[in-house]
Scaffold this motif. Structure first.
Motif, PDB file in Angstrom:
ATOM      1  N   LEU A   1       0.835  -1.197   0.000  1.00  9.26           N
ATOM      2  CA  LEU A   1       0.000   0.000   0.000  1.00  9.26           C
ATOM      3  C   LEU A   1       0.865   1.239   0.000  1.00  9.26           C
ATOM      4  CD1 LEU A   1      -2.582  -1.293   2.518  1.00  9.26           C
ATOM      5  CD2 LEU A   1      -3.129  -0.413   0.265  1.00  9.26           C
ATOM      6  N   ARG A   2       0.369   2.257  -0.650  1.00  4.16           N
ATOM      7  CA  ARG A   2       1.097   3.513  -0.633  1.00  4.16           C
ATOM      8  C   ARG A   2       1.049   4.138   0.739  1.00  4.16           C
ATOM      9  NH1 ARG A   2       0.473   7.607  -5.419  1.00  4.16           N
ATOM     10  NH2 ARG A   2      -0.037   6.248  -7.138  1.00  4.16           N
ATOM     11  N   LYS A   3       2.041   4.906   0.993  1.00  8.26           N
ATOM     12  CA  LYS A   3       2.037   5.648   2.250  1.00  8.26           C
ATOM     13  C   LYS A   3       1.007   6.769   2.195  1.00  8.26           C
ATOM     14  CE  LYS A   3       5.192   3.384   4.229  1.00  8.26           C
ATOM     15  NZ  LYS A   3       6.570   3.679   4.464  1.00  8.26           N
ATOM     16  N   THR A   4       0.387   7.014   3.310  1.00  7.51           N
ATOM     17  CA  THR A   4      -0.493   8.170   3.369  1.00  7.51           C
ATOM     18  C   THR A   4       0.210   9.258   4.158  1.00  7.51           C
ATOM     19  OG1 THR A   4      -1.523   7.235   5.309  1.00  7.51           O
ATOM     20  CG2 THR A   4      -2.616   6.881   3.206  1.00  7.51           C
ATOM     21  N   VAL A   5      -0.279  10.461   3.989  1.00 10.21           N
ATOM     22  CA  VAL A   5       0.493  11.589   4.482  1.00 10.21           C
ATOM     23  C   VAL A   5      -0.273  12.445   5.478  1.00 10.21           C
ATOM     24  CG1 VAL A   5       1.934  13.515   3.710  1.00 10.21           C
ATOM     25  CG2 VAL A   5       1.507  11.612   2.185  1.00 10.21           C
ATOM     26  N   TYR A   6      -1.467  12.002   5.842  1.00  5.47           N
ATOM     27  CA  TYR A   6      -2.290  12.899   6.642  1.00  5.47           C
ATOM     28  C   TYR A   6      -1.899  12.919   8.111  1.00  5.47           C
ATOM     29  CZ  TYR A   6      -4.427   8.369   7.384  1.00  5.47           C
ATOM     30  OH  TYR A   6      -4.645   7.054   7.651  1.00  5.47           O
ATOM     31  N   GLY A   7      -2.456  13.854   8.808  1.00  4.88           N
ATOM     32  CA  GLY A   7      -2.427  13.777  10.261  1.00  4.88           C
ATOM     33  C   GLY A   7      -1.245  14.416  10.936  1.00  4.88           C
ATOM     34  N   ALA A   8      -0.241  14.784  10.192  1.00  9.87           N
ATOM     35  CA  ALA A   8       0.968  15.249  10.843  1.00  9.87           C
ATOM     36  C   ALA A   8       1.053  16.763  10.867  1.00  9.87           C
ATOM     37  CB  ALA A   8       2.163  14.660  10.152  1.00  9.87           C
TER      38      ALA A   8
ATOM     39  N   LEU B   1      -1.929  17.990  -0.134  1.00 11.35           N
ATOM     40  CA  LEU B   1      -1.876  17.002   0.945  1.00 11.35           C
ATOM     41  C   LEU B   1      -2.070  17.641   2.309  1.00 11.35           C
ATOM     42  CD1 LEU B   1       1.079  14.759  -0.240  1.00 11.35           C
ATOM     43  CD2 LEU B   1      -1.367  14.344  -0.526  1.00 11.35           C
ATOM     44  N   LYS B   2      -1.421  18.746   2.537  1.00  7.32           N
ATOM     45  CA  LYS B   2      -1.458  19.313   3.879  1.00  7.32           C
ATOM     46  C   LYS B   2      -2.748  20.057   4.170  1.00  7.32           C
ATOM     47  CE  LYS B   2       3.276  18.838   4.729  1.00  7.32           C
ATOM     48  NZ  LYS B   2       4.636  19.327   4.777  1.00  7.32           N
ATOM     49  N   ALA B   3      -3.373  20.588   3.136  1.00  5.55           N
ATOM     50  CA  ALA B   3      -4.694  21.186   3.343  1.00  5.55           C
ATOM     51  C   ALA B   3      -5.753  20.091   3.388  1.00  5.55           C
ATOM     52  CB  ALA B   3      -5.009  22.196   2.243  1.00  5.55           C
ATOM     53  N   GLU B   4      -5.317  18.855   3.256  1.00  7.33           N
ATOM     54  CA  GLU B   4      -6.213  17.707   3.328  1.00  7.33           C
ATOM     55  C   GLU B   4      -7.283  17.712   2.245  1.00  7.33           C
ATOM     56  OE1 GLU B   4      -7.517  17.553   7.411  1.00  7.33           O
ATOM     57  OE2 GLU B   4      -5.552  16.889   8.104  1.00  7.33           O
ATOM     58  N   MET B   5      -6.870  18.159   1.059  1.00  7.50           N
ATOM     59  CA  MET B   5      -7.773  18.139  -0.085  1.00  7.50           C
ATOM     60  C   MET B   5      -7.903  16.710  -0.605  1.00  7.50           C
ATOM     61  SD  MET B   5      -8.501  21.308  -0.929  1.00  7.50           S
ATOM     62  CE  MET B   5      -8.679  21.536  -2.676  1.00  7.50           C
ATOM     63  N   ALA B   6      -6.784  16.014  -0.659  1.00  5.83           N
ATOM     64  CA  ALA B   6      -6.777  14.670  -1.240  1.00  5.83           C
ATOM     65  C   ALA B   6      -5.628  13.890  -0.645  1.00  5.83           C
ATOM     66  CB  ALA B   6      -6.624  14.744  -2.756  1.00  5.83           C
TER      67      ALA B   6
ATOM     68  N   ARG C   1     -10.579  14.045  -0.135  1.00  7.38           N
ATOM     69  CA  ARG C   1     -10.970  14.155   1.264  1.00  7.38           C
ATOM     70  C   ARG C   1     -12.050  15.219   1.429  1.00  7.38           C
ATOM     71  NH1 ARG C   1      -5.708  14.083   4.968  1.00  7.38           N
ATOM     72  NH2 ARG C   1      -7.326  13.510   6.459  1.00  7.38           N
ATOM     73  N   PRO C   2     -12.695  15.274   2.586  1.00 11.10           N
ATOM     74  CA  PRO C   2     -13.812  16.206   2.756  1.00 11.10           C
ATOM     75  C   PRO C   2     -13.492  17.661   2.363  1.00 11.10           C
ATOM     76  CG  PRO C   2     -13.791  14.679   4.575  1.00 11.10           C
ATOM     77  CD  PRO C   2     -12.565  14.362   3.746  1.00 11.10           C
ATOM     78  N   THR C   3     -12.299  18.138   2.679  1.00 11.63           N
ATOM     79  CA  THR C   3     -11.971  19.521   2.318  1.00 11.63           C
ATOM     80  C   THR C   3     -11.995  19.722   0.803  1.00 11.63           C
ATOM     81  OG1 THR C   3     -10.525  19.592   4.245  1.00 11.63           O
ATOM     82  CG2 THR C   3     -10.259  21.350   2.640  1.00 11.63           C
TER      83      THR C   3
ATOM     84  N   PHE D   1      -5.498  15.776  -8.771  1.00  9.50           N
ATOM     85  CA  PHE D   1      -6.554  16.616  -9.334  1.00  9.50           C
ATOM     86  C   PHE D   1      -6.382  16.942 -10.818  1.00  9.50           C
ATOM     87  CE2 PHE D   1      -7.310  17.820  -4.836  1.00  9.50           C
ATOM     88  CZ  PHE D   1      -8.625  17.411  -4.765  1.00  9.50           C
ATOM     89  N   LEU D   2      -5.159  17.193 -11.272  1.00  4.97           N
ATOM     90  CA  LEU D   2      -4.982  17.655 -12.646  1.00  4.97           C
ATOM     91  C   LEU D   2      -5.132  16.527 -13.648  1.00  4.97           C
ATOM     92  CD1 LEU D   2      -1.969  20.031 -12.164  1.00  4.97           C
ATOM     93  CD2 LEU D   2      -4.403  20.590 -12.286  1.00  4.97           C
TER      94      LEU D   2
END
Length: 556
Positions: A73-80, A102-107, A119-121, A229-230
């Motif tokens: 699985l790919r690493k995820t980057v959220y939460g930090a 990633l950091k604005a938690e868009m995706a 993601r919800p944002t 996104f692009l």
RNA sequence: CGGGGUGUAGCGCAGUCCGGCUAGCGCACCUGGUUUGGGACCAGGGGGUCGCCGGUUCAAAUCCGGCCACCCCGACCA
């Protein structure tokens, strides 16, 4: 059912369902013992990570062949850490973009290469895009419907140019229910074929026309290189598909919809766009011609943000869609299609955001105002929160959010909401409560103003309108400052790597000219703008006399 | 498909050359307390098949062989 019981149930079912089936398939496909073990462990992992893993529907557990035994699985980057660590635009624009997303938690990245989780944002912004566009579509007489994800392979082959354009990037389903399918099913890369096959049954008379239908859907295009996104393998979009009795009417529709896109981009996304026609090379596979809106990103690269195609009678002929006209003759209908996608979110980010993170235009913001209450001790907390709730008692719940979390200090929240691009932040503390004021901070300029609590809602709406206008003004200024008029190929080559739109004379009917342009400069003709003047001049590559300048640029 | 880079806790990393204590650090997370107008502090705590497979060795995150994945930049492309 509580979560634990749910998980237990799934675990049992998945193991029961997957292992024997896998073993059987392993034998059937000649896999050795080890491959089977690997695949079992893969299924186990998939189960561990996917709480939604249904025994009847999980693609991972039911995949007939372990395509890649070393599946990880790919690493995820959220939460930090949040805004800390956003690369500056000036240092590395691509990395900045990824950091913001990633950091604005868009995706988030996903276990599948080239695909992402919105993601919800990020999804909240897509919902705002849908909300406004959907209204505009309906105001122009369209209705929504939903077609299907799977397209029989043969359908795609019916229109020669279309299949040539899309075949290389199609994902194809060859198995279902453990058996090879009679005919492979293509995951839609776009829906013209399935829709025109359906329209054949719906259209008999000129009285059935025009048929104006839109679909909100996901599509899949197997791209070599993806960007959040692009350009992702699966993406969300809307596709309008209309049928008309005459060429003129279809042309009118094609033009009308590209202008709807223009209005949406400018008024809601605060993103100025060029409107024009694509060259033969760049047009949609199967169209007579394609109109588009083109935007300019902050790094000077162009981005195609929406397209509207006049399909002529190509699909009507391929799928034999005829109607009987007033003159009693049977005629093929005329078609259009038009679409925008979640790519618009990428455009929004790259047009407005800054080194502090996302900047969302107020009209695309799911909750444009966020209150950050400030207090010392429980007593103040109660007073401040009560006041914030009192002020907002009659407000639309989707207009604002009160961030009452106690585990973060105000400073942390300020940074977080800036990172997430919320247009207006309201600071309200004990001093404000006493004075009957609040402090409003604009995301676009960072400017702080003290506002009276009286008539606050109206003041905030004014501010939001101001922000919306300001974002458009800045984006337009930047676009205009980055639009250059050049006449010689040398000047063009000297400038093109620095980015921007270039107004040039090019023999756009000659595809060799475009090929050479691309080989020499990695740029393309973005569009032949509608508002081009009649000015004449020599093609900067061949010298041939041309009328009207085209727009060339490097693009995403 | 080519070039570059990276895989050690949710994130960021150290450790790898030169094999050896119970695999560390910062952030994040959990508990308790104090805090709160621009990213708080103290105390305690949970969390790791060191990408995978194999080999060498008394002993492998570390050495050797093979593989895989991902990211970035190109090439390709609506």
């Amino acid at each position: 059912m509580d979560q634990d019981a749910h998980d237990r149930l799934q675990t049992e079912e998945v193991v029961a369902a997957s292992s024997p089936a896998l073993a059987e398939r392993g034998t059937r496909f000649g896999a050795d013992q080890r491959a089977q073990e690997r695949f079992k462990s893969r299924a186990r992992r998939a189960r561990d990570y996917s709480t939604k893993c249904s025994p009847r529907g999980c693609a991972l557990c039911y995949h007939p062949v372990p395509l890649n035994p070393d599946f990880t699985l790919r690493k995820t980057v959220y939460g930090a850490v949040m805004a800390k660590g956003i690369t500056k635009r000036s240092e590395d624009y691509s990395q900045w973009y990824i950091d913001v997303v990633l950091k604005a938690e868009m995706a988030d990245y996903s276990p599948v290469k080239g695909c992402m989780v919105i993601r919800p944002t990020g999804y909240g912004i897509w919902e705002k895009i849908q909300e406004h566009l959907d209204r505009m579509f309906k105001e122009t007489g369209h209705v929504n419907a939903y077609f299907l994800l799977f397209i029989p392979e043969s359908f795609l082959k019916r229109e020669a140019e279309h299949v040539e354009g899309f075949a290389p990037e199609c994902a194809v389903v060859t198995m279902g229910g453990g058996k090879l399918l009679e005919e492979p099913l293509v995951i839609r890369p776009t829906s013209e074929t399935i829709i025109w096959d359906t329209y054949r049954n719906w259209i008999n008379s000129y009285r059935d026309l025009p048929l104006l239908i839109n679909q909100w859907a996901n599509v899949c295009r197997w791209e070599m290189r993806t960007r959040l996104f692009l350009r992702t393998t699966e993406f969300l979009w809307q596709e309008g598909h209309t049928a008309h009795a005459s060429h003129e009417e279809a042309e009118e529709e094609t033009m009308k919809m590209v202008k709807v896109y223009q209005r949406f981009a400018e008024e809601f996304m605060a993103m100025p766009v060029l409107v024009g026609r694509k060259t033969e090379r760049e047009k949609f596979a199967g169209a007579l011609h394609t109109y588009c809106i083109e935007a300019l990103m902050q790094d000077g690269k162009a981005l195609q943000a929406g397209t509207s195609h006049h399909l002529g009678q190509n699909f009507a002929k391929a799928f034999d869609v005829k109607f009987q006209d007033r003159d009693e003759q049977l005629k093929h209908v005329y078609a259009t299609s038009w679409g925008v996608s979640t790519r618009l979110i990428g455009a929004m980010i790259m047009v407005h955001s800054d080194d502090k993170g996302l900047v969302v235009p107020p009209r695309l913001s799911p909750r444009p105002v966020v209150f950050v209450p400030i207090w010392r001790g429980d007593d103040e907390m109660r007073v401040v929160l009560d006041k914030a709730r009192e002020i907002t008692r009659d407000w639309d719940a989707l207009f604002y959010h009160i961030d009452a979390r106690d585990q973060y200090k105000p400073g942390y929240k300020f940074n977080e909401w800036e990172l997430k691009g919320v247009p207006l932040r309201i600071e309200i503390g004990p001093r404000d409560v006493q004075q009957g004021t609040v402090v409003a901070v604009r995301r676009d300029t960072g400017e702080k103003t003290s506002l009276s609590m009286d008539g606050l809602r109206e003041q905030l709406e004014r501010l939001l309108n101001d922000i919306q206008d300001n974002l458009f003004r800045i984006a337009k200024q930047r676009r205009d400052d980055s639009t250059f008029t050049v006449n010689s190929y040398d000047d063009y080559k000297a400038g093109i790597d620095k980015g921007g739109f270039f107004r040039v004379f090019l023999d756009h009917q000659n595809s060799e000219v475009e090929q050479r342009l691309q080989d020499d400069t990695r740029s393309t003709i973005r569009c032949i703008p509608f508002d081009a003047s009649d000015e004449e001049g020599p093609c900067m590559i061949t010298g041939k006399a041309c009328r009207g300048r085209v727009i060339a640029a490097q693009s995403y």
